[in-house]
Design a protein around this motif. Structure first.
Motif, mmCIF file in Angstrom:
data_model
loop_
_atom_site.group_PDB
_atom_site.id
_atom_site.type_symbol
_atom_site.label_atom_id
_atom_site.label_comp_id
_atom_site.label_asym_id
_atom_site.label_seq_id
_atom_site.Cartn_x
_atom_site.Cartn_y
_atom_site.Cartn_z
ATOM 1 N N VAL A 18 0.849 -1.198 0.000
ATOM 2 C CA VAL A 18 0.000 0.000 0.000
ATOM 3 C C VAL A 18 0.881 1.242 0.000
ATOM 4 O O VAL A 18 2.063 1.171 0.333
ATOM 5 C CB VAL A 18 -0.951 0.051 1.226
ATOM 6 C CG1 VAL A 18 -1.960 -1.083 1.198
ATOM 7 C CG2 VAL A 18 -0.150 0.034 2.525
ATOM 8 N N HIS A 52 0.326 -3.281 4.340
ATOM 9 C CA HIS A 52 -0.896 -2.745 4.954
ATOM 10 C C HIS A 52 -0.950 -2.929 6.464
ATOM 11 O O HIS A 52 -1.482 -2.085 7.181
ATOM 12 C CB HIS A 52 -2.120 -3.423 4.328
ATOM 13 C CG HIS A 52 -2.385 -4.800 4.870
ATOM 14 N ND1 HIS A 52 -1.721 -5.928 4.434
ATOM 15 C CD2 HIS A 52 -3.223 -5.228 5.863
ATOM 16 C CE1 HIS A 52 -2.144 -6.983 5.107
ATOM 17 N NE2 HIS A 52 -3.047 -6.588 5.967
ATOM 18 N N TYR A 103 -4.565 1.976 -2.305
ATOM 19 C CA TYR A 103 -4.340 0.675 -2.913
ATOM 20 C C TYR A 103 -4.215 0.869 -4.424
ATOM 21 O O TYR A 103 -5.118 1.394 -5.068
ATOM 22 C CB TYR A 103 -5.498 -0.271 -2.599
ATOM 23 C CG TYR A 103 -5.625 -0.614 -1.127
ATOM 24 C CD1 TYR A 103 -5.058 -1.774 -0.611
ATOM 25 C CD2 TYR A 103 -6.322 0.222 -0.251
ATOM 26 C CE1 TYR A 103 -5.169 -2.097 0.734
ATOM 27 C CE2 TYR A 103 -6.436 -0.087 1.102
ATOM 28 C CZ TYR A 103 -5.863 -1.249 1.586
ATOM 29 O OH TYR A 103 -5.977 -1.560 2.923
#
Length: 334
Positions: free
Chosen positions: A129, A219, A240
């Motif tokens: 991410v 993440h 994302y």
């Protein structure tokens, strides 16, 4: 009762011994563990409670442990190898030190979360991410692709921790998807553009305090901080990449049965446990915030479902950490 001691010859820390000396040592499963210590301990404790089989965990970093297994070869005292990222699994597999797994163990995890050769199995996953400071960077200014972060307009605006196995797994995926030349160019852009820090948490904190606008991380560092004090994430949001971009890479944690194992049936039982409902529930209900990968095992409800990430399809057996290290050394990043 947990016993903590240092094993200098192996370079590992003995984290957990659910057994008494002599006979118990001989009967215990020995797991070389490069997953997070707390998660591995949860799995080991739950497995012992379920089966009565004692477990010894020896802790180290992904490639440190993988290279140790290769050095030990057929004489390794380990029964199982657990990792945080796939490249260390590939290292051991390429040395011919994993037993092929039976079909029922493999079938517990969908094909995309295990290597094509069936020599090891995925046990957890994490998504790449871009954690960004929402006070400094509007959604309209977010990078559309991971490749953009190497372009001149991103100089000095993002942070990364390239020395860790986490980040090197991401570069291994980039290498598979984009090729050697493009990967070398991206690493040169990383060297020019990024604030280099040590650790994903430090990268996240740099974005949170506004030292940079964003950070390329996994993440679960963000979710773990949000579940705690939030002091390193309260000004950030997650972006994302999606669209099967390298920045949407999902990295697998793996587990494999070593050819050196003296307790193969118990080791297989452990693999069945951690990929099955009770082992995957440890991921879903605990504080690791890693993704479940077991068939029909939903993830922690706080997470964006894996099926919504549109991650690039990669056989984890293709992840070549040796080439990644070569390229990163050439880029003066290691």
């Amino acid at each position: 009762m947990a016993r903590l001691s240092l094993l200098p010859r192996l370079g590992f820390t003995l984290l957990l011994c659910l057994a008494t000396p002599a006979r118990a040592q001989d009967e215990s499963l020995v797991i070389y563990n490069a997953q997070h210590e707390t998660l591995a301990q949860e799995w080991a404790s739950a497995f012992t409670e379920e089966t009565g089989i004692p477990v010894i965990l020896r802790q180290g970093a992904d490639l440190e442990v993988g290279n140790q297994i290769v050095q030990e070869g057929a004489n390794s005292p380990a029964d199982l190898f657990l990792t945080e990222n796939s490249p260390a699994m590939v290292l051991v597999d390429n040395a011919g030190l994993f037993e092929p797994l039976p079909e029922d163990v493999l079938a517990a995890v969908p094909p995309q979360y295990r290597p094509g050769d069936g020599h090891w199995v995925g046990i957890a996953a994490r998504s790449t991410v871009f954690a960004y400071n929402s006070e400094k960077l509007p959604e309209s200014g977010l990078p559309r692709t991971m490749a953009e972060l190497a372009e001149p307009q991103w100089q000095g605006r993002w942070a990364a921790s390239p020395s860790g196995a986490d980040f090197q797994a991401l570069i291994a995926a980039y290498l598979v998807l984009e090729g050697e030349e493009a990967t070398a160019q991206w690493l040169e852009g990383l060297k020019r553009n990024a604030l280099i820090v040590r650790g994903n948490r430090a990268a996240l904190a740099s974005a949170n305090i506004g030292e940079v606008e964003g950070a390329l991380i996994y993440h679960y560092y963000w979710f773990g901080d949000r579940a705690g004090t939030g002091e390193n994430s309260d000004k950030t949001k997650l972006h994302y990449f999606g669209h099967q971009d390298p920045g949407a890479f999902v990295s697998l944690s793996g587990a494999g049965l070593l050819t050196s194992s003296r307790h193969k049936q118990a080791a297989l039982d452990f693999l069945r446990f951690i990929t099955g409902p009770k082992g995957q529930a440890v991921l879903r209900e605990g504080q690791s915030f890693e993704y479940t990968v077991g068939v029909d095992e939903p993830a922690n409800p706080a997470l964006v479902p894996l099926s919504d990430l549109d991650a690039p399809p990669i056989d984890p057996a293709q992840l070549d950490n040796r080439k990644v290290v070569e390229l990163m050394i050439a880029a003066d990043l290691l």
